[in-house]
Scaffold this motif. Structure first.
Motif, PDB file in Angstrom:
ATOM      1  N   LEU A   1     -19.921 -55.553  62.209  1.00 56.22           N
ATOM      2  CA  LEU A   1     -19.439 -55.936  60.882  1.00 56.22           C
ATOM      3  C   LEU A   1     -18.768 -57.307  60.922  1.00 56.22           C
ATOM      4  O   LEU A   1     -18.974 -58.136  60.029  1.00 56.22           O
ATOM      5  CB  LEU A   1     -18.482 -54.875  60.339  1.00 56.22           C
ATOM      6  CG  LEU A   1     -19.131 -53.503  60.048  1.00 56.22           C
ATOM      7  CD1 LEU A   1     -18.067 -52.506  59.610  1.00 56.22           C
ATOM      8  CD2 LEU A   1     -20.218 -53.623  58.995  1.00 56.22           C
TER       9      LEU A   1
ATOM     10  N   GLU B   1     -19.975 -60.505  58.776  1.00 56.66           N
ATOM     11  CA  GLU B   1     -19.010 -61.134  57.864  1.00 56.66           C
ATOM     12  C   GLU B   1     -18.781 -62.601  58.227  1.00 56.66           C
ATOM     13  O   GLU B   1     -18.744 -63.479  57.352  1.00 56.66           O
ATOM     14  CB  GLU B   1     -17.687 -60.367  57.904  1.00 56.66           C
ATOM     15  CG  GLU B   1     -17.771 -58.964  57.323  1.00 56.66           C
ATOM     16  CD  GLU B   1     -16.623 -58.067  57.774  1.00 56.66           C
ATOM     17  OE1 GLU B   1     -16.467 -56.985  57.181  1.00 56.66           O
ATOM     18  OE2 GLU B   1     -15.894 -58.442  58.714  1.00 56.66           O
ATOM     19  N   THR B   2     -18.648 -62.877  59.516  1.00 51.75           N
ATOM     20  CA  THR B   2     -18.384 -64.240  59.974  1.00 51.75           C
ATOM     21  C   THR B   2     -19.569 -65.155  59.685  1.00 51.75           C
ATOM     22  O   THR B   2     -19.411 -66.290  59.213  1.00 51.75           O
ATOM     23  CB  THR B   2     -18.069 -64.241  61.481  1.00 51.75           C
ATOM     24  OG1 THR B   2     -16.934 -63.403  61.728  1.00 51.75           O
ATOM     25  CG2 THR B   2     -17.776 -65.648  61.974  1.00 51.75           C
TER      26      THR B   2
ATOM     27  N   HIS C   1     -13.273 -52.391  56.793  1.00 51.46           N
ATOM     28  CA  HIS C   1     -13.931 -53.682  56.578  1.00 51.46           C
ATOM     29  C   HIS C   1     -14.368 -53.879  55.125  1.00 51.46           C
ATOM     30  O   HIS C   1     -14.918 -54.930  54.797  1.00 51.46           O
ATOM     31  CB  HIS C   1     -15.144 -53.819  57.495  1.00 51.46           C
ATOM     32  CG  HIS C   1     -14.790 -54.130  58.917  1.00 51.46           C
ATOM     33  ND1 HIS C   1     -14.788 -55.413  59.424  1.00 51.46           N
ATOM     34  CD2 HIS C   1     -14.408 -53.324  59.934  1.00 51.46           C
ATOM     35  CE1 HIS C   1     -14.432 -55.386  60.692  1.00 51.46           C
ATOM     36  NE2 HIS C   1     -14.191 -54.126  61.039  1.00 51.46           N
TER      37      HIS C   1
END
Length: 320
Positions: free
Chosen positions: A55, A59-60, A100
């Protein structure tokens, strides 16, 4: 009913289905960067502790993409959760997804009564796989935000109903978001799904034949080389009917025409033993006959967009 805000700005009305083993962060990132919803099964991250790492990676990467492309938003991503007693990771995986704030949770098998409140607590969406009107009604009673209609010809655990029948019957009582699954491999089929009454096409098998998919080259080539006649519908491997490539069944030393019968009491999904089996047994939908190459995911989605626009233009120019 208007579509949820997070799904209103996709660059193509497509949700990419979460494929056991094949879906990974690299594929999801490329799907989302190209403007369609990318997804993966939580169970693909092994061991369980890796789910959080996956995750963060997604996301990054998407945040970096948006920073490098001002005004260009990445599409949201989704994580699939198997709601079944054989999934002993469900509680831990959901806790990670809630932490998250995963934008979309795709649930499969049983109605996600306990999952919906957790996802709604942070503003996320829950879409649920269904193969019948009864399953759809149960999912809606649980409070899901959208339905994924898995119709005849879809890869993996497919239903038997024609999309014309299932979409039509569900639209009688439900005006919310619907994604349609079943042999959708090109832009023309995406448009057809919308014309039929769905909001999104739900595409899986076509993305196995991409460079980013976590599938051996023989699997990808088998998809390119196969046709609808080479897909077998059987409950043998998980206890629930699904579509699989004949050549992988033969290679495993089994006779596709004489597989032993298994009922739902044998259902098993996602355990380590299942993962080993699915490395050799290859799921695929009946749309394989229209897949002719292995491409980078971004290039494939660009082609789908072009086909979709061309199909819309041709339809509008049709005198009938």
């Amino acid at each position: 009913m208007a579509l949820p805000a997070v799904l209103q700005n996709l660059r193509l009305p497509v949700i990419c289905s979460p494929m056991f083993i094949a879906s990974n962060p690299l594929l999801v990132i490329e799907q989302c960067k190209a403007g369609v919803v990318g997804s993966f099964p939580a169970l693909n991250a092994r061991p369980q502790s890796r789910l959080g790492e996956w995750l963060v990676e997604i996301e990054t990467a998407l945040a970096a993409f948006e920073a490098a492309n001002p005004g260009k938003k990445a599409a949201p991503f989704a994580v699939n959760q198997i709601v079944h007693k054989s999934n002993d990771r469900l509680e831990a995986d959901m806790a990670t997804c809630v932490a998250h704030k995963v934008p979309i949770i795709i649930t499969s098998l049983r109605a996600p009564d306990a999952i919906v409140p957790a996802v709604h607590s942070y503003g996320g969406l829950v879409f649920h796989d269904v193969i019948s009107v009864r399953h759809a009604q149960k999912a809606l009673e649980a409070g899901v935000d959208g339905l994924i209609l898995v119709c005849a010809g879809a890869g993996g655990h497919a239903g038997t109903l024609s999309p014309f029948a299932l979409v039509g019957e569900i639209r009688k009582f439900y005006d919310g978001p619907i994604a349609l699954s079943g042999s959708i491999t090109n832009g023309q089929a995406i448009l057809a799904a919308q014309a039929m009454g769905a909001d999104f096409a739900y595409i899986g098998t076509r993305f196995i034949a991409t460079q980013e998919a976590n599938a051996v080259e023989a699997y990808k080539q088998a998809i390119v080389d196969s046709a609808a006649k080479d897909v077998v519908y059987t409950p043998y491997f998980t206890g629930v009917h699904g579509n699989y490539l004949t050549r992988s069944i033969v290679a495993a030393g089994l006779d596709p025409a004489n597989l032993p019968v298994k009922d739902k009491t044998a259902m098993s999904f996602g355990g380590a033993r299942d993962a080993k089996a699915w490395k050799d047994i290859w799921g695929a939908g009946q749309g394989v006959g229209t897949i002719d190459d292995v491409l980078p995911a971004g290039e494939l989605i660009t082609r789908l967009k072009q086909e979709y626009r061309s199909a819309k233009t041709a339809l509008c120019n049709n005198p009938f």
